[in-house]
Design a protein around this motif. Structure first.
Motif, mmCIF file in Angstrom:
data_model
loop_
_atom_site.group_PDB
_atom_site.id
_atom_site.type_symbol
_atom_site.label_atom_id
_atom_site.label_comp_id
_atom_site.label_asym_id
_atom_site.label_seq_id
_atom_site.Cartn_x
_atom_site.Cartn_y
_atom_site.Cartn_z
ATOM 1 N N UNK A 101 -19.457 -61.166 103.985
ATOM 2 C CA UNK A 101 -19.526 -60.266 102.845
ATOM 3 C C UNK A 101 -18.126 -59.759 102.530
ATOM 4 N N UNK A 102 -17.557 -60.201 101.399
ATOM 5 C CA UNK A 102 -16.216 -59.742 101.025
ATOM 6 C C UNK A 102 -16.261 -58.420 100.265
ATOM 7 N N UNK A 103 -17.472 -57.970 99.886
ATOM 8 C CA UNK A 103 -17.657 -56.691 99.183
ATOM 9 C C UNK A 103 -16.690 -56.576 98.000
ATOM 10 N N UNK A 104 -16.726 -57.590 97.156
ATOM 11 C CA UNK A 104 -15.745 -57.703 96.079
ATOM 12 C C UNK A 104 -16.365 -57.773 94.689
ATOM 13 N N UNK A 105 -17.656 -57.558 94.584
ATOM 14 C CA UNK A 105 -18.293 -57.700 93.272
ATOM 15 C C UNK A 105 -17.833 -56.641 92.286
ATOM 16 N N UNK A 106 -17.643 -55.406 92.753
ATOM 17 C CA UNK A 106 -17.394 -54.304 91.837
ATOM 18 C C UNK A 106 -15.927 -53.883 91.767
ATOM 19 N N UNK A 107 -15.011 -54.734 92.247
ATOM 20 C CA UNK A 107 -13.582 -54.411 92.169
ATOM 21 C C UNK A 107 -12.930 -55.276 91.091
ATOM 22 N N UNK A 127 -24.433 -64.333 87.422
ATOM 23 C CA UNK A 127 -22.993 -64.352 87.139
ATOM 24 C C UNK A 127 -22.369 -62.967 87.018
ATOM 25 N N UNK A 128 -22.860 -62.008 87.795
ATOM 26 C CA UNK A 128 -22.189 -60.710 87.869
ATOM 27 C C UNK A 128 -21.048 -60.800 88.873
ATOM 28 N N UNK A 129 -20.028 -59.990 88.665
ATOM 29 C CA UNK A 129 -18.897 -59.977 89.579
ATOM 30 C C UNK A 129 -17.761 -60.868 89.102
ATOM 31 N N UNK A 130 -16.846 -61.160 90.046
ATOM 32 C CA UNK A 130 -15.615 -61.899 89.734
ATOM 33 C C UNK A 130 -15.791 -63.397 90.022
ATOM 34 N N UNK A 131 -16.734 -64.006 89.323
ATOM 35 C CA UNK A 131 -17.126 -65.386 89.617
ATOM 36 C C UNK A 131 -15.953 -66.356 89.488
ATOM 37 N N UNK A 132 -15.247 -66.294 88.375
ATOM 38 C CA UNK A 132 -14.155 -67.245 88.125
ATOM 39 C C UNK A 132 -12.970 -66.968 89.049
ATOM 40 N N UNK A 133 -12.565 -65.716 89.141
ATOM 41 C CA UNK A 133 -11.406 -65.349 89.962
ATOM 42 C C UNK A 133 -11.620 -65.721 91.419
ATOM 43 N N UNK A 134 -12.807 -65.441 91.940
ATOM 44 C CA UNK A 134 -13.059 -65.725 93.353
ATOM 45 C C UNK A 134 -13.148 -67.223 93.619
ATOM 46 N N UNK A 149 -28.823 -65.726 79.252
ATOM 47 C CA UNK A 149 -28.328 -64.684 80.143
ATOM 48 C C UNK A 149 -27.739 -63.504 79.380
ATOM 49 N N UNK A 150 -27.020 -63.782 78.299
ATOM 50 C CA UNK A 150 -26.340 -62.702 77.581
ATOM 51 C C UNK A 150 -27.313 -61.734 76.905
ATOM 52 N N UNK A 151 -28.595 -62.082 76.839
ATOM 53 C CA UNK A 151 -29.589 -61.206 76.225
ATOM 54 C C UNK A 151 -30.401 -60.437 77.257
ATOM 55 N N UNK A 152 -30.143 -60.663 78.545
ATOM 56 C CA UNK A 152 -30.926 -60.032 79.602
ATOM 57 C C UNK A 152 -30.313 -58.714 80.048
ATOM 58 N N UNK A 153 -31.056 -57.988 80.882
ATOM 59 C CA UNK A 153 -30.582 -56.715 81.422
ATOM 60 C C UNK A 153 -29.347 -56.899 82.288
ATOM 61 N N UNK A 203 -24.334 -51.772 84.610
ATOM 62 C CA UNK A 203 -23.304 -50.734 84.441
ATOM 63 C C UNK A 203 -22.105 -50.935 85.349
ATOM 64 N N UNK A 204 -22.300 -51.587 86.506
ATOM 65 C CA UNK A 204 -21.194 -51.805 87.436
ATOM 66 C C UNK A 204 -20.499 -53.142 87.205
ATOM 67 N N UNK A 205 -21.272 -54.204 87.117
ATOM 68 C CA UNK A 205 -20.699 -55.548 86.976
ATOM 69 C C UNK A 205 -21.567 -56.377 86.048
ATOM 70 N N UNK A 206 -21.371 -56.289 84.763
ATOM 71 C CA UNK A 206 -22.175 -57.093 83.844
ATOM 72 C C UNK A 206 -21.904 -58.579 84.013
ATOM 73 N N UNK A 207 -22.877 -59.375 83.620
ATOM 74 C CA UNK A 207 -22.736 -60.828 83.711
ATOM 75 C C UNK A 207 -21.581 -61.318 82.848
#
Length: 406
Positions: A66-72, A104-111, A149-153, A158-162
Motif C-alpha cells: 500500500x503506497x497510500x498515494x491515491x489522494x496526494x 480510475x480514481x487517483x494518480x493512475x497515469x503518473x504512477x 464513467x464520466x457520468x457516474x458518482x 470529493x477526494x479523487x475524482x475519476x
C-alpha cells in the motif's frame, strides 16, 4: 537473518513467479492480493510500508504494498511509488503489477509512469476492467454497469475524482517518446515498447492479458484492478487453502465511505438486526449501550448542518471507536469499508503487515491480525463495491466460513 527483501526460496523452486503488487490504497492492496491467497499462495500485504521490514515477507509468493498515494498530488505519488519499489527490493520480483482503481480514481497515469521508470521495463499492459463488478473497458473508455464513467458518482468523488479523459488521451500525457495504443489485445504488436490500453468486457479477456503478462514478465508491467489480479491468480497452481473465518461472536462493521452504495449497505445491515452507531464526523457523544453479542455498524455522518469533517481525522476517530467496540461482546471480526478507515484501524492497533487468507467474495479479501493479545479477522471492502446486500453477505460468509473459490 536475510537482508532486506532477500528471497529465501529460489525462483526455480517456485511453481508460480514471485509477484509484487503496488497499490495506491489499503483496500486496493488487499483486494488485489486476495485471489492469490485463495489459491493457497503465501500472500502478504504491507499496509504501512514505512513501518514494514521486507525480511518479514521474504518467503512470500506475493507481496502487495500500500503506497497510500491515491489522494496526494502527482509528484508525491511518484515519489511514494518509487520509494516503495526500492524499499521492498522490487527488482527481485518476476511479475510486477501496478494496481489501480477500476473507476480510475487517483494518480493512475503518473504512477504507471513511475513504475515503468523505476523497474526499467519496456511495456505497460493497462486494463482496469473488473467485469464481476460491472466495470468494463470498450474503445479505451471505462463503463460502470453500462454507464460511461464520466457520468457516474465516481467522477464526482470529493477526494479523487475519476480520470475525466478517455484512457488513450490521459496516457498520451506520459510523454512524446512513449507510444500509446488502444484496442483489443490481438490487435497489438506486443514486442514493442510503450503503453498498451486493452479493451475487456469479460473475464476471458483479462485472462488473456494475464497470460501475456506472464510470458513477458521480465519486460512488462501489468496495470489493472482486482479483476486483472484475479485473472493472474487463476494462472497459478491450486495449493491447499488456509484457514477460513468461522465467526461466532460480534462483528463490528466500520463504514467511513460516503458513497451511495455504502449507505445502502448500511441500511440493509440495520434491517437485518445490526445496531447502528452514528459518529458525527467521527465523534461519539457517548458510548453506546450494546446487547451482548449484537453486531454493530459504526458509521460516520455529517453534522446537523450537513458539514463533513476532514476525511483523515474522521477515519482516525472511527478507528479508535472501533477498537473500543471490539473489546466487549467477544467481537471476532471487523469489516472496514473505505481504505482510509481500514488503514487508520491498522495504524491504531499497531499492525503494519497482514498475512492474507483469501477472499470472502470477489474483490473482498480477509486477513487475521492481532488486537492486543487476541486474534481478530479483518475484512476490507472498497466503498463503491457490491450491491445493497454486500455487507450482509460478508457477515453471512464470516459466520459460515465459506470463502469464494476461484
Amino acid at each position: 537473518m536475510p537482508s532486506k527483501g532477500e528471497a529465501l526460496v529460489s525462483e526455480s523452486d517456485r511453481d508460480f513467479p514471485r509477484t509484487l503488487i503496488l497499490a495506491d490504497d489499503l483496500t486496493g492492496a488487499m483486494d488485489a492480493a486476495g485471489p492469490f491467497a485463495e489459491r493457497g499462495l503465501s500472500t502478504w500485504v504491507a499496509a504501512l510500508p514505512s513501518d514494514f521490514d521486507p525480511a518479514r515477507a521474504a518467503r512470500a509468493d506475493v507481496l502487495s504494498v500500500n503506497t497510500e498515494s491515491r489522494h496526494v498530488d502527482g509528484d508525491e505519488a511518484m515519489r511514494r511509488v518509487v520509494s516503495a519499489y526500492r524499499h521492498v527490493g522490487g527488482e527481485q520480483f518476476s511479475v510486477l503489477v501496478k494496481k489501480v482503481d477500476s473507476t480510475l480514481r487517483g494518480n493512475v497515469v503518473t504512477e504507471t509512469a513511475a513504475v515503468l521508470a523505476v523497474s526499467n521495463r519496456e511495456r505497460a499492459l493497462v486494463c482496469p476492467a473488473f467485469p464481476a463488478q460491472g466495470r468494463v473497458v470498450i474503445d479505451g473508455r471505462v463503463r460502470v454497469h453500462g454507464e460511461p464513467l464520466e457520468l457516474t458518482v465516481y467522477a464526482r468523488d470529493s477526494l479523487s475524482p475519476s480520470l475525466a479523459q478517455p484512457l488513450p488521451e490521459a496516457f498520451s500525457h506520459i510523454g512524446p517518446t512513449t507510444p500509446v495504443a488502444a484496442g483489443a489485445l490481438e490487435d497489438f504488436n506486443l514486442s514493442r515498447p510503450g503503453i498498451v490500453l486493452v479493451d475487456a468486457i469479460a473475464e476471458a479477456d483479462l485472462l488473456r492479458v494475464a497470460e501475456v503478462g506472464l510470458r513477458q514478465q521480465s519486460s512488462v508491467v501489468l496495470v489493472g484492478s482486482a479483476g486483472l489480479t484475479t485473472a493472474l491468480a487463476r494462472c497459478a497452481p491450486l495449493r491447499s487453502g488456509q484457514e477460513a473465518p468461522s465467526v461466532l461472536g460480534r462483528i463490528v462493521y466500520v463504514v467511513g465511505s460516503r458513497t451511495p452504495a455504502a449507505r445502502e449497505q448500511v441500511a440493509a445491515l440495520v434491517s437485518d438486526g445490526a445496531r447502528l452507531v452514528e459518529a458525527v464526523n467521527g465523534r461519539l457523544r457517548k458510548e453506546p449501550v450494546l446487547s451482548p453479542g449484537a453486531d454493530v455498524v459504526l458509521v460516520a455522518v455529517p453534522d446537523k448542518q450537513g458539514r463533513e469533517g476532514d476525511p483523515e481525522e474522521v477515519a482516525v476517530m472511527l478507528a479508535r471507536h472501533a477498537i473500543r467496540l471490539v473489546g466487549p461482546g467477544n467481537a471476532q471480526a471487523i469489516v472496514a469499508t473505505g481504505g482510509d478507515t481500514a488503514l487508520s484501524f491498522l495504524r491504531a492497533s499497531g499492525n503494519a503487515v497482514l498475512c492474507v487468507g483469501g477472499e470472502l467474495l470477489p474483490g473482498i479479501a480477509y486477513a487475521r491480525f492481532m488486537l492486543g493479545t487476541r486474534p481478530v479477522w479483518l475484512v476490507t471492502k472498497a466503498g463503491g463495491f457490491g450491491d445493497a446486500g454486500a455487507l450482509c453477505e460478508i457477515g453471512r460468509r464470516l459466520r459460515l466460513g465459506a470463502p469464494a473459490v476461484i
